[in-house]
Design a protein around this motif. Structure first.
Motif, PDB file in Angstrom:
ATOM      1  N   GLU A 165       2.295   1.778  -3.364  1.00 11.70           N
ATOM      2  CA  GLU A 165       1.243   2.142  -4.315  1.00 11.70           C
ATOM      3  C   GLU A 165       0.796   3.592  -4.149  1.00 11.70           C
ATOM      4  OE1 GLU A 165      -0.588   1.016  -7.565  1.00 11.70           O
ATOM      5  OE2 GLU A 165       0.654  -0.332  -6.385  1.00 11.70           O
ATOM      6  N   THR A 166       0.649   4.040  -2.888  1.00 15.84           N
ATOM      7  CA  THR A 166       0.001   5.332  -2.657  1.00 15.84           C
ATOM      8  C   THR A 166       0.926   6.394  -2.082  1.00 15.84           C
ATOM      9  OG1 THR A 166      -0.568   4.703  -0.425  1.00 15.84           O
ATOM     10  CG2 THR A 166      -2.179   4.184  -2.135  1.00 15.84           C
ATOM     11  N   ALA A 215      -7.223   8.720   3.685  1.00 17.15           N
ATOM     12  CA  ALA A 215      -6.254   7.624   3.550  1.00 17.15           C
ATOM     13  C   ALA A 215      -6.915   6.298   3.890  1.00 17.15           C
ATOM     14  CB  ALA A 215      -5.055   7.873   4.448  1.00 17.15           C
ATOM     15  N   ARG A 256      -8.826   5.040   0.995  1.00 14.80           N
ATOM     16  CA  ARG A 256      -7.933   4.472  -0.021  1.00 14.80           C
ATOM     17  C   ARG A 256      -7.466   3.082   0.391  1.00 14.80           C
ATOM     18  NH1 ARG A 256      -3.674   8.484  -2.591  1.00 14.80           N
ATOM     19  NH2 ARG A 256      -3.514   6.699  -3.971  1.00 14.80           N
ATOM     20  N   TRP A 257      -7.295   2.873   1.696  1.00 16.38           N
ATOM     21  CA  TRP A 257      -6.906   1.543   2.177  1.00 16.38           C
ATOM     22  C   TRP A 257      -8.003   0.522   1.837  1.00 16.38           C
ATOM     23  CZ3 TRP A 257      -2.702  -0.809   4.397  1.00 16.38           C
ATOM     24  CH2 TRP A 257      -2.916  -2.069   4.966  1.00 16.38           C
ATOM     25  N   ILE A 294       1.412   6.790   0.940  1.00 18.93           N
ATOM     26  CA  ILE A 294       0.939   7.119   2.291  1.00 18.93           C
ATOM     27  C   ILE A 294       1.741   6.296   3.298  1.00 18.93           C
ATOM     28  CG2 ILE A 294      -1.035   6.980   3.864  1.00 18.93           C
ATOM     29  CD1 ILE A 294      -2.824   7.346   1.370  1.00 18.93           C
ATOM     30  N   TYR A 347      -8.043  -0.239  -1.695  1.00 21.17           N
ATOM     31  CA  TYR A 347      -6.892  -1.047  -2.089  1.00 21.17           C
ATOM     32  C   TYR A 347      -7.058  -2.511  -1.701  1.00 21.17           C
ATOM     33  CZ  TYR A 347      -2.116  -2.539  -2.848  1.00 21.17           C
ATOM     34  OH  TYR A 347      -1.006  -3.215  -3.305  1.00 21.17           O
ATOM     35  N   PHE A 403       0.834  -1.201   0.000  1.00 21.75           N
ATOM     36  CA  PHE A 403       0.000   0.000   0.000  1.00 21.75           C
ATOM     37  C   PHE A 403       0.873   1.257   0.000  1.00 21.75           C
ATOM     38  CE2 PHE A 403      -2.415   3.267   2.382  1.00 21.75           C
ATOM     39  CZ  PHE A 403      -3.529   3.364   1.568  1.00 21.75           C
ATOM     40  N   GLU A 404       1.942   1.216   0.786  1.00 19.94           N
ATOM     41  CA  GLU A 404       2.853   2.368   0.846  1.00 19.94           C
ATOM     42  C   GLU A 404       3.477   2.641  -0.510  1.00 19.94           C
ATOM     43  OE1 GLU A 404       4.582   2.790   5.389  1.00 19.94           O
ATOM     44  OE2 GLU A 404       5.785   1.785   3.880  1.00 19.94           O
TER      45      GLU A 404
END
Lengths: 717, 343
Positions: free
Chosen positions: B47-48, B264, B267-268, B50, B271, B44-45
């Motif tokens: 990809e985004t 955020a 978005r998680w 964040i 995802y 995830f990190e």
């Protein structure tokens, strides 16, 4: 007295005017607010002027204190003035904190809201407290010694905020009525005396015993066993000429430095239904393979392994402290070695025995990991409490009620311990010329100690050999191909453009070590200072005070964890998600060990030592620092060692308090065990064990042994 | 002592000030396996961009924590674990609707969101099953169980291990499954009959499967995806999907009400329901059935089409009232009716 009060008044004023009143987003110790004054670093004065009128209370307290300082001249009246103004300031401060609890994003729309208190509030509260205590000392309390009254005040305040305040949240739940509406006693009593808690059915051979009965029996057996075993080890160390003492010492403390679940797991691999020893016995002796390990005996065995070192750490200092002169006197009077031990030395070890027993009992009833892994159908209070909170149907009232049950058992054990010790004097370290040799044990005792301690040490050695082996094999118990895979996954490093810690365990490893290293000396400090107050000072409510310090230790970690979340998630003290809350929970949970060890050791120091020091012009702070502390080497070592280790290995208290930014090693290990990844969990445990062992040996070298008398030898009889 | 103190104060300061950052961040509490938590956070990190902080806790612990923190939560999103606690949290208003588009996911995932007004979204399915140790079974000369009813046979006396539904969500799923399969009266009768063969009611739901793998008990009941990972690790076990049909759990993801990083968190959720994110599960040995039909699955993993599934009623059996009633009845009629013999 006046000078002390004046200094603290100035400190308080400065804290109010200059320091950030609230927690800054950068964290408590960050000084980001110095360069960025608008970034949440505003002082109490600024907030007062910009509309938070309720912050006026503490300021009034400080200003009134200055008024007292300037106007009232007679010392007694001035002391009273300080007491009144400081109490009022503190009360107003606490009241605003408890009343205005709205916080966070959603609360910003409400006019009455504030974040958690920060450095400024902390300094102001502390200075008001010290103004109050110096006022009290001005009235002649605590021998007019401001140091003593301040110390008492500080520790009472700390215990109140970090033990009583959070515990009240849980205990109140015990009186909650079903359906969530209101509180009352009507449901408490029937549930408190419920059959599932107190049933004796298993003694009649039918059904299950209540959880409280199980806990009680287990607690007493473990306490008795660990005390005997701890004494055997302590005697081997101090009264025999056993050749491999340093090695034995390491073995004797290994089990406390073992992360939870690991001991249970090794025991299963050895004694479980398909365990190595079980299978061996069944193959060669034809015995039935049984599951005896899952139940009372398994839990007891695991607890014996885990808690004997604590008894040993408490007892070793006390056994060392027994004066050889007294033993020599006994021998001069024609007593045999056995008579000397039985009639002279053993009675002088009573404070150690009592405190070791009490600690063993409390540790046992509050233990959570061992019953969870090995308990089988043997229910104890601590696991029941845990599942009352996190089970399929949450029942906080049950958790509260069972916590009260557990606390009552601790209280009874505590009172029994006090009664057994009585009002006798156990001082043997007197400062008078004290030379000679400790009496050797008579052969019978010596061999009895060897017979207890050596097989136990050998057993420990086998267990740790297996743990180490387990970390190097593919699948422990089934596929014993040697591999380093577990270590590389947990602690892998890449050396390219510098060192990169890529292993999955590094983050929690560093956090754990940092937090343990911070909390250990603080724990020892708080514990030993409290012990000093309890042994050396007289003040009203001392017994209640002593018991209250045991509270946080006596309650299972889970309850403490939830209590801390409930209490410290909102203003006035908002700490969840920070590292501070982890440090605090460790300090106040482990402090009792430092305290018990300190009390046991200090009971042996003759009061004439303090008196001599005071008569020679030292104040009590200097006496404590220059006379008492140097004589407490082993107690300090035990306290620091224990709290360091517990901060690394405890799991139940931190499970609710660890946050994404501050994860702990045990939480990581438990997660891996849950996922069947025993290899990596054991590899991590092995690394932790080695880390702790190194730390303990370093500490031992640093603090070392106290020099009680010129020779510390045992007769070669 | 003094140097130790000052050194520790310095470390204290460093530890506390190091914990801050100004980049966009997200606090995740994860009830899946540790390795799966870490991998998802890492992906995830990347990809985004964040910054994700993730911690693993069991569902019961998360629920207790969310209740204690209600009104001022310190976590933003709760990912993984059985669905029941997610549904309870949704019903208690501890979580909030994510508003994420679920059209790419399978039916049961969308049903779950519908049931909870969008507050919780299904991410995987875990099937309930039985596991037995082949070595022990042969040693004792027992026949292999194939159905729930087989477990009541007297020959299995003292050979079965199952968790206590009062502490374990897995065992509660088993209780509710048998009640739904056979009706309440017959279901409890069967549970009591099986209970006479049970050697131990464990606290944790995954313990019986592990004990079976290690040969501490012959037969265990639990979730099949846990059993697959044990089998793959090399233990001598066989997994059984009961012939009468079986129940299942729905793993879920929920956004905590009052989350500090709401965007955020959304978005998680987006995802973790994507096929790309769910594909990664196989890399860390997660054999649950993903909610995205396009995500890859393992040939050894259970397949929803080949297993007889009951129509599990999450709304009824997830409700606190039903739970309390069934659990009280279980304690009275099953646990106290005997069994649980330590040989």
């Amino acid at each position: 007295m006046t000078r002390t009060a004046a200094i603290w008044l100035f400190v308080g004023l400065a804290g109010y005017v200059f320091l950030p009143w609230y927690m800054t987003p950068h964290g408590f110790w960050s000084f980001g607010w110095v360069i960025d004054p608008q970034g949440g670093g505003e002082s109490g004065l600024y907030h007062l002027l910009s509309g938070r009128f309720w912050l006026v209370g503490p300021l009034l307290g400080i200003l009134a204190g200055f008024a007292v300082l300037g106007i009232i001249k007679p010392p007694i009246a001035r002391s009273r003035g300080f007491i009144i103004t400081a109490t009022a300031g503190l009360a107003l401060m606490i009241a605003q904190g408890l009343l205005i609890k709205n916080a966070g994003r959603a609360a910003a729309e409400v006019s009455l809201w504030q974040p958690g208190m920060g450095a400024g509030a902390f300094v102001v509260a502390l200075s008001l407290l010290f103004v109050l205590t110096s006022g009290i000392s001005g009235l002649g309390k605590g021998r007019g010694d401001a140091f003593i009254t301040s110390l008492i005040g500080l520790i009472v305040a700390l215990v109140a905020v970090f033990v009583f305040y959070p515990m009240s949240f849980i205990l109140v739940q015990a009186f909650a009525l079903k359906g969530g509406q209101g509180y009352g006693i009507s449901e408490f009593l029937p549930r408190f005396f419920d059959d599932t808690v107190w049933s004796l059915a298993c003694l009649m051979g039918s059904g299950y015993c209540g959880a409280a009965v199980n806990s009680l029996v287990l607690g007493l057996s473990t306490a008795l066993g660990t005390t005997v075993m701890g004494l055997a080890f302590a005697l081997v160390f101090t009264r025999t000429a056993f050749p491999a003492k340093p090695f034995l010492r390491i073995l004797s403390i290994l089990p406390i430095i073992t992360p939870p679940f690991v001991i249970g797991l090794v025991l299963i691999l050895l004694f479980g239904r398909s365990g190595t020893i079980t299978v061996y016995l069944s193959d060669f002796l034809g015995t039935e393979k049984t599951r005896w390990l899952y139940g009372f005996w398994g839990v007891w065995l695991a607890q014996m392994l885990s808690f004997t070192p604590i008894a040993f750490l408490v007892l070793i200092g006390v056994v060392e402290g027994v004066s050889p002169s007294i033993e020599e006197a006994s021998q001069t009077l024609d007593a045999t070695a056995w008579q000397t031990f039985h009639r002279v030395s053993l009675p002088l070890m009573r404070p150690g025995l009592a405190n070791a027993f009490l600690l063993g009992f409390i540790e046992s009833v509050a233990d959570f990991g061992n019953p969870l892994v090995l308990g089988g159908n043997f229910n104890v209070l601590s696991t029941e409490i845990y599942y009352a909170i996190v089970g399929t149907v949450a029942d906080p009232a049950k958790a509260g009620i069972l916590s009260i049950t557990l606390l009552s058992m601790t209280l009874v054990a505590f009172l029994a311990q006090r009664k057994w010790l009585g009002k006798k004097n156990y001082a043997t370290v007197t400062g008078k010329a004290d030379n000679g040799q400790n009496a050797a044990l008579n052969p019978g005792m010596k061999w009895a100690c060897y017979a207890l301690a050596l097989p136990w040490a050998a057993f420990t050695l086998v267990l740790y050999g297996l743990i180490l082996l387990g970390s190097f094999v593919k699948l422990w118990g089934y596929d014993h191909t040697l591999t380093l895979e577990h270590y590389t996954r947990a602690f892998g490093m890449v050396f390219r453009n510098g060192v990169h810690f890529v292993g999955s365990a590094w983050d929690s490893y560093f956090t754990t070590l940092t937090i343990a290293a911070i909390s250990a000396p603080l724990t020892a400090l708080v514990g030993l200072l409290t012990a000093y107050l309890l042994v050396r000072q007289k003040f009203a409510g001392k017994d209640a005070f002593e018991f209250s310090t045991m509270l946080s230790f006596a309650i299972p970690g889970t309850v403490i964890g939830v209590a801390y979340v409930m209490a410290f998630n909102f203003p006035p003290i908002e700490l969840t998600g920070t590292a501070i809350i982890l440090i605090l929970v460790f300090v106040f949970r482990n402090m009792p060990v430092g305290l018990r060890g300190g009390i046991a050791a200090m009971s042996q120091l003759d009061k004439s030592l303090d008196e001599a020091s005071i008569m020679l012009g030292a104040n009590s702070a200097t006496t404590l620092r220059r006379v008492i502390l140097p004589l407490l080497g082993p107690a300090i070592l035990a306290a620091i060692t224990y709290s360091f280790v517990r901060a690394i290995t405890s799991v139940s208290a931190v499970i609710f308090l660890v946050s994404a930014r501050h994860n702990m090693a045990t939480a990581f290990i438990v997660g891996r065990v849950e996922n069947n990844e025993y290899g990596i969990a054991i590899a991590y445990s092995a690394v932790l064990i080695v880390t702790m062992l190194v730390a303990i040996l370093l500490l031992q070298a640093l603090i070392g042994r106290r020099t009680l008398r010129r020779t510390d030898r045992v007769q070669t009889a | 002592m003094k140097t130790a103190m000052s050194a520790s104060m310095v470390a204290f300061g460093v530890a506390l000030s190091a914990s801050t950052g100004l980049a966009e961040e997200l606090n995740v509490v994860c009830s899946n396996e540790q390795a799966w938590c870490d991998l998802m956070a890492q992906n995830f990190e990347i990809e985004t961009g964040i910054d994700v902080a993730i911690v693993r806790k069991s569902t019961g612990e998360v629920l207790a924590q969310l209740r204690a923190e209600k009104g001022n939560p310190k976590v933003d999103v709760w990912w993984g674990g059985t669905g029941d606690p997610h549904i309870i949290a949704a019903n208690e208003g501890l979580t909030t609707a994510s508003g994420v588009d679920l059209s790419g996911t399978v039916g049961w995932a969308q049903n779950m969101a519908e049931m909870t007004k969008g507050r919780t979204v299904g991410v995987h399915v875990g099937l309930l099953g039985m596991i037995y140790n082949t070595e022990l079974l042969a040693e004792k000369g027992l026949t292999a169980p194939a159905c729930w009813r087989d477990l009541a046979k007297p020959e299995y006396k003292g050979e079965i291990q199952v968790a206590n539904p009062n502490s374990s969500g897995t065992a509660y799923t088993e209780l509710a499954t048998l009640v739904q399969l056979f009706g309440e009266e017959e279901g409890f009768q069967l549970l009591a009959d099986i209970g006479r063969n049970v050697n131990q009611y464990t606290k944790s739901g995954s313990a019986p499967s592990k004990a079976t793998a290690r040969g501490e008990t012959t037969i265990g009941i639990g979730f099949i995806h846990d059993m697959v990972s044990l089998k793959k690790a090399g233990f001598p076990v066989t997994i059984v999907s009961p012939c009468e049909g079986t129940g299942y759990e729905l793993g879920a993801v929920s956004i905590v009400d009052g989350a500090n990083n709401l965007e955020a968190a959304k978005r998680w959720v987006e995802y973790v329901i994507s096929a790309e994110a769910q594909d990664a599960a196989l890399q860390v040995g997660i054999y649950t059935i993903p909610s995205n039909p396009n995500a890859k699955t393992d040939p050894d993993a259970p397949d929803m089409n080949s297993v007889k599934l009951i129509d599990y009623d999450f709304m009824t059996y997830g409700a606190t009232k039903t739970r309390t009633r069934l659990l009280d009845r279980w304690t009275a009629e099953v646990k106290n009716a005997g069994g649980a013999i330590e040989e």
